[in-house]
Scaffold this motif. Structure first.
Motif, mmCIF file in Angstrom:
data_model
loop_
_atom_site.group_PDB
_atom_site.id
_atom_site.type_symbol
_atom_site.label_atom_id
_atom_site.label_comp_id
_atom_site.label_asym_id
_atom_site.label_seq_id
_atom_site.Cartn_x
_atom_site.Cartn_y
_atom_site.Cartn_z
ATOM 1 N N LEU A 29 84.422 44.827 22.746
ATOM 2 C CA LEU A 29 84.540 44.138 24.285
ATOM 3 C C LEU A 29 82.758 44.159 24.710
ATOM 4 C CD1 LEU A 29 86.007 43.307 26.713
ATOM 5 C CD2 LEU A 29 85.649 45.829 27.548
ATOM 6 N N ILE A 30 81.780 45.054 24.250
ATOM 7 C CA ILE A 30 80.689 45.085 24.532
ATOM 8 C C ILE A 30 79.981 43.808 23.823
ATOM 9 C CG2 ILE A 30 78.338 46.041 24.453
ATOM 10 C CD1 ILE A 30 80.084 48.645 25.062
ATOM 11 N N ASN A 31 80.164 43.695 22.670
ATOM 12 C CA ASN A 31 79.587 42.583 21.762
ATOM 13 C C ASN A 31 80.108 41.235 22.357
ATOM 14 O OD1 ASN A 31 78.122 44.207 20.122
ATOM 15 N ND2 ASN A 31 79.745 44.207 18.563
ATOM 16 N N ALA A 32 81.261 41.275 22.808
ATOM 17 C CA ALA A 32 81.861 39.790 23.324
ATOM 18 C C ALA A 32 81.060 39.423 24.619
ATOM 19 C CB ALA A 32 83.289 39.780 23.425
ATOM 20 N N VAL A 33 81.067 40.529 25.362
ATOM 21 C CA VAL A 33 80.293 40.053 26.700
ATOM 22 C C VAL A 33 78.701 39.842 26.470
ATOM 23 C CG1 VAL A 33 79.382 41.356 28.724
ATOM 24 C CG2 VAL A 33 81.842 41.635 28.231
ATOM 25 N N ALA A 65 63.524 32.422 19.993
ATOM 26 C CA ALA A 65 63.670 32.882 18.682
ATOM 27 C C ALA A 65 64.526 34.296 18.833
ATOM 28 C CB ALA A 65 62.501 33.109 17.979
ATOM 29 N N ASN A 66 64.149 34.985 19.656
ATOM 30 C CA ASN A 66 64.758 36.226 19.860
ATOM 31 C C ASN A 66 65.987 36.230 20.563
ATOM 32 O OD1 ASN A 66 62.520 37.868 19.219
ATOM 33 N ND2 ASN A 66 62.100 38.113 21.241
ATOM 34 N N MET A 67 66.430 35.168 21.301
ATOM 35 C CA MET A 67 67.846 34.790 21.619
ATOM 36 C C MET A 67 68.752 34.367 20.486
ATOM 37 S SD MET A 67 68.418 35.432 24.629
ATOM 38 C CE MET A 67 68.612 34.882 26.350
ATOM 39 N N CYS A 68 68.193 33.794 19.620
ATOM 40 C CA CYS A 68 68.993 33.250 18.595
ATOM 41 C C CYS A 68 69.352 34.466 17.559
ATOM 42 C CB CYS A 68 67.911 32.152 17.683
ATOM 43 S SG CYS A 68 68.127 30.465 18.628
ATOM 44 N N ILE A 69 68.226 35.179 17.314
ATOM 45 C CA ILE A 69 68.388 36.518 16.400
ATOM 46 C C ILE A 69 69.483 37.280 17.227
ATOM 47 C CG2 ILE A 69 67.431 38.877 15.628
ATOM 48 C CD1 ILE A 69 64.706 36.827 15.305
ATOM 49 N N ALA A 70 69.388 37.655 18.443
ATOM 50 C CA ALA A 70 70.424 38.569 19.196
ATOM 51 C C ALA A 70 72.033 37.697 18.966
ATOM 52 C CB ALA A 70 69.990 38.590 20.633
ATOM 53 N N ALA A 72 72.828 35.776 16.896
ATOM 54 C CA ALA A 72 73.436 35.873 15.425
ATOM 55 C C ALA A 72 74.083 37.398 14.855
ATOM 56 C CB ALA A 72 72.142 35.266 14.198
ATOM 57 N N ILE A 73 73.072 38.291 15.440
ATOM 58 C CA ILE A 73 73.523 39.785 15.192
ATOM 59 C C ILE A 73 75.057 39.897 16.119
ATOM 60 C CG2 ILE A 73 72.978 42.115 15.734
ATOM 61 C CD1 ILE A 73 70.128 41.421 15.109
ATOM 62 N N SER A 74 75.123 39.468 17.078
ATOM 63 C CA SER A 74 76.215 39.702 18.003
ATOM 64 C C SER A 74 77.522 39.010 17.099
ATOM 65 C CB SER A 74 76.175 39.341 19.195
ATOM 66 O OG SER A 74 75.291 39.888 20.028
ATOM 67 N N LEU A 79 82.355 39.411 13.813
ATOM 68 C CA LEU A 79 83.143 39.546 12.403
ATOM 69 C C LEU A 79 83.303 40.486 11.723
ATOM 70 C CD1 LEU A 79 83.661 36.955 10.386
ATOM 71 C CD2 LEU A 79 81.405 37.309 9.656
ATOM 72 N N ILE A 80 82.378 41.375 11.659
ATOM 73 C CA ILE A 80 82.491 42.834 10.940
ATOM 74 C C ILE A 80 83.782 43.510 11.556
ATOM 75 C CG2 ILE A 80 81.543 44.945 10.306
ATOM 76 C CD1 ILE A 80 78.954 43.361 9.586
ATOM 77 N N CYS A 81 83.806 43.670 12.825
ATOM 78 C CA CYS A 81 84.797 44.261 13.563
ATOM 79 C C CYS A 81 86.051 43.627 13.250
ATOM 80 C CB CYS A 81 84.411 44.691 14.878
ATOM 81 S SG CYS A 81 83.095 45.649 15.383
#
Length: 196
Positions: A29-33, A65-70, A72-74, A79-81
Motif C-alpha cells: 500500500l505504501i509503495n502504491a501511494v 533524475a531522482n524522480m525517475c530513480i524513485a 523505478a525502485i517503487s 513487482l517483487i511483492c
C-alpha cells in the motif's frame, strides 16, 4: 484435486504470521501511494518542485533524475511483492525467492548501519549538526552525551533488525511450506502388517 491445489495458497498464508501478512500489505500500500504521488509529480513538475530555500539547504534533491530513480525502485518493489503474492497463491516457491532476497539485502544494509555507528560513533553528532535550525528538539538532542546517543540509536536499530529477522523467518517458513506443498500433491499411506 484441482480445488485442493488452488486453495493451498490459503494454507500457506495461514501458516505465515498474521503480522507478516499485514506488514506485506502495508508495504504494498505504501509503495502504491508513493508511486501515485511520484507519477502525479512527474505529470506537473513545476507544481511540486521544491526550491532550495524550502529545503533549507543548498542542494536541489527533487530533480527529474531522482524522480525517475524513485519511480523505478517503487515499480520494482511492487513487482517483487506481487511475485511473492502470486507465488504463494499458485504454490510456486520460485516466485517467493526475489522477495526473500530483498529482505536479506535490506537486513544486511541495516546491520551495516549498526556496525558503522559502533565503529564511527561521531557520525551521529555530525548528522545532528547538519539538521536545520528549526528542527524540533535539536538543542536537547545535541546536548546529550555521545555514548547516550549511540546507545539510543543502537537500541532503535536493534529493534528494527530483530523485527526484520522475524519477518525473514516468516517468509522463509512460507517458502518452505509452499515448496513442500507444491512437490507432494498426493498423500500416500503405507501400512504394514503390524499396523493393520
Amino acid at each position: 484435486m484441482a480445488s485442493l491445489g488452488n486453495s493451498g495458497w490459503i494454507l500457506a498464508l495461514l501458516r505465515a504470521s498474521p503480522l507478516q501478512i499485514r506488514t506485506d500489505n502495508s508495504f504494498r500500500l505504501i509503495n502504491a501511494v508513493v508511486l501515485l504521488i511520484l507519477l502525479t509529480a512527474l505529470s506537473d513538475p513545476e507544481k511540486y518542485h521544491l526550491t532550495s530555500a524550502e529545503l533549507a539547504n543548498d542542494l536541489d534533491v527533487m530533480d527529474d533524475a531522482n524522480m525517475c530513480i524513485a519511480s523505478a525502485i517503487s515499480l520494482l518493489m511492487i513487482l517483487i511483492c506481487g511475485m511473492a503474492t502470486y507465488g504463494a497463491y499458485k504454490l510456486r516457491a520460485a516466485w517467493i525467492i526475489p522477495f526473500f532476497c530483498y529482505q536479506i539485502f535490506d537486513f544486511a544494509l541495516n546491520t551495516l548501519v549498526a556496525v558503522s555507528i559502533v565503529v564511527y560513533p561521531n557520525t551521529i553528532q555530525d548528522y545532528l549538526q547538519q539538521l536545520p535550525d528549526n528542527f524540533p528538539y535539536k538543542e536537547e538532542v545535541t546536548g546529550l552525551s555521545n555514548i547516550c546517543l549511540v546507545l539510543i540509536v543502537l537500541l532503535f536499530i536493534g529493534c528494527i533488525i530483530g523485527f526484520k529477522a522475524y519477518l525473514i523467518a516468516c517468509v522463509w517458513n512460507c517458502y518452505r511450506y509452499v515448496s513442500g506443498r507444491g512437490g507432494s500433491g498426493i498423500l500416500l499411506y503405507i501400512t504394514t502388517n503390524e499396523t493393520t
